[in-house]
Design a protein around this motif. Structure first.
Motif, short mmCIF file in Angstrom:
data_model
loop_
_atom_site.label_atom_id
_atom_site.label_comp_id
_atom_site.label_asym_id
_atom_site.label_seq_id
_atom_site.Cartn_x
_atom_site.Cartn_y
_atom_site.Cartn_z
N GLY A 212 8.30 -8.77 -5.24
CA GLY A 212 6.98 -9.09 -5.77
C GLY A 212 6.94 -8.96 -7.28
O GLY A 212 7.96 -8.78 -7.95
N LYS A 213 5.73 -9.01 -7.81
CA LYS A 213 5.52 -8.93 -9.25
C LYS A 213 5.66 -7.49 -9.73
O LYS A 213 5.06 -6.57 -9.17
N THR A 214 6.45 -7.27 -10.78
CA THR A 214 6.56 -5.96 -11.40
C THR A 214 6.17 -6.11 -12.87
O THR A 214 6.80 -6.86 -13.61
N GLU A 215 5.12 -5.43 -13.28
CA GLU A 215 4.59 -5.61 -14.64
C GLU A 215 4.49 -4.28 -15.36
O GLU A 215 4.02 -3.29 -14.80
N PHE A 216 4.94 -4.26 -16.62
CA PHE A 216 4.79 -3.07 -17.47
C PHE A 216 3.64 -3.31 -18.42
O PHE A 216 3.59 -4.33 -19.12
N ILE A 217 2.70 -2.38 -18.46
CA ILE A 217 1.51 -2.51 -19.30
C ILE A 217 1.47 -1.34 -20.28
O ILE A 217 1.40 -0.17 -19.87
N SER A 218 1.53 -1.65 -21.57
CA SER A 218 1.48 -0.61 -22.61
C SER A 218 0.03 -0.36 -23.02
O SER A 218 -0.73 -1.31 -23.23
N ILE A 219 -0.33 0.90 -23.14
CA ILE A 219 -1.61 1.30 -23.69
C ILE A 219 -1.36 1.85 -25.09
O ILE A 219 -0.53 2.76 -25.26
N GLU A 220 -2.04 1.31 -26.08
CA GLU A 220 -1.77 1.71 -27.47
C GLU A 220 -2.99 2.26 -28.19
O GLU A 220 -2.87 2.78 -29.29
N VAL A 221 -4.18 2.13 -27.60
CA VAL A 221 -5.40 2.52 -28.31
C VAL A 221 -5.50 4.04 -28.42
O VAL A 221 -4.81 4.79 -27.74
#
Length: 262
Positions: A212-221
């Motif tokens: 399936g879909k594997t997504e990395f999401i960066s939080i920078e705020v």
């Protein structure tokens, strides 16, 4: 007004004891697990997110997903034993308690309970820090486990030591994985056991085995500096816990679930 507030509180939070009745549930622990169902303000067909807290796992908390509360249904649990046991003094970032057979079957019991209670409503599984480790441990326990859930959310993933370049998840035991998976991490989380770069490696390993879909999401705020001294009494892990970015974290979680729900 007070009556309406009281009624909302009753509807919003419902605690329930869920019996651990899978084959590997260990009788030396409680036969049941205390859970809390945190209801969304509006009824919908959206999935329930079953959330595993970080640290000891012995709190009925959605932390750091407080901003998600009220937007989708959440389930949290109070683990009957301390997830930090045998881990605090280790220098490899391992969470041994996450991998005991009871833990995966305890999680499985809760998933089955809420699927049955809400007429087979889809369940997503996720966790923060050591809760992320517990989520991955659930996947390693049996190829059938992933088939009970519809997606995975990992935040502040704590699964090894950046300093020692080691990841303690036995990825080779995860079989037949075909789920949408989001790994969400703050770019300034540089704790040794939950380093941003280690989380990227987790994403790369999952990508190789997940159909399936594997997504990395960066939080920078946020204006908080890099996390330092991430352990013991001097713990300073505010980015690891999304202290200055809970709203953005919630937005990322809800967006990913909505985009990957049929």
């Amino acid at each position: 007004i007070l009556a309406l507030i009281s009624l909302w509180n009753i509807n919003a939070y419902a605690d329930e004891d869920v019996f651990c009745n899978e084959p590997k549930c260990d009788k030396k622990y409680n036969d049941f697990t205390i859970t809390r169902f945190i209801e969304a303000k509006e009824k919908s067909d959206k999935p329930i997110l079953f959330w595993l807290s970080g640290g000891s796992g012995q709190r009925l908390t959605s932390d750091p997903l407080q901003e998600v509360e009220g937007k989708i249904d959440l389930v949290v649990m109070m683990n009957p034993y301390d997830m930090l046991k045998n881990s605090v003094q280790r220098d490899d970032g391992a969470a041994p308690q996450a991998y005991i057979p009871d833990q995966a079957d305890r999680i499985k019991s809760i998933i089955k309970f809420y699927k049955a209670k809400f007429n087979s409503k889809e369940i997503w599984l996720g966790g923060q820090s050591f809760g992320a480790a517990r989520t991955l441990a659930y996947l390693t326990a049996s190829p059938d486990n992933s088939k009970l859930i519809s997606g995975i959310i990992l935040t502040g993933t704590a699964v090894g030591s950046y300093k020692n370049n080691v990841i303690k998840v036995p990825f080779n035991k995860i079989k037949d994985l075909n789920l949408p998976i989001a790994i969400i991490h703050h770019i300034r989380d540089v704790c040794d056991t939950s380093h941003y770069k280690t989380a990227i490696k987790v994403k790369e390993k999952l990508e190789k085995i997940n159909l399936g879909k594997t997504e990395f999401i960066s939080i920078e705020v946020g204006n908080l500096p890099n996390d330092t001294k991430c352990g013991g009494k001097t713990r300073d892990a505010k980015n690891h816990e999304f202290k200055d970015s809970k709203k953005e974290l919630a937005e990322a979680v809800i967006k990913f679930i909505n985009q990957n729900t049929q």
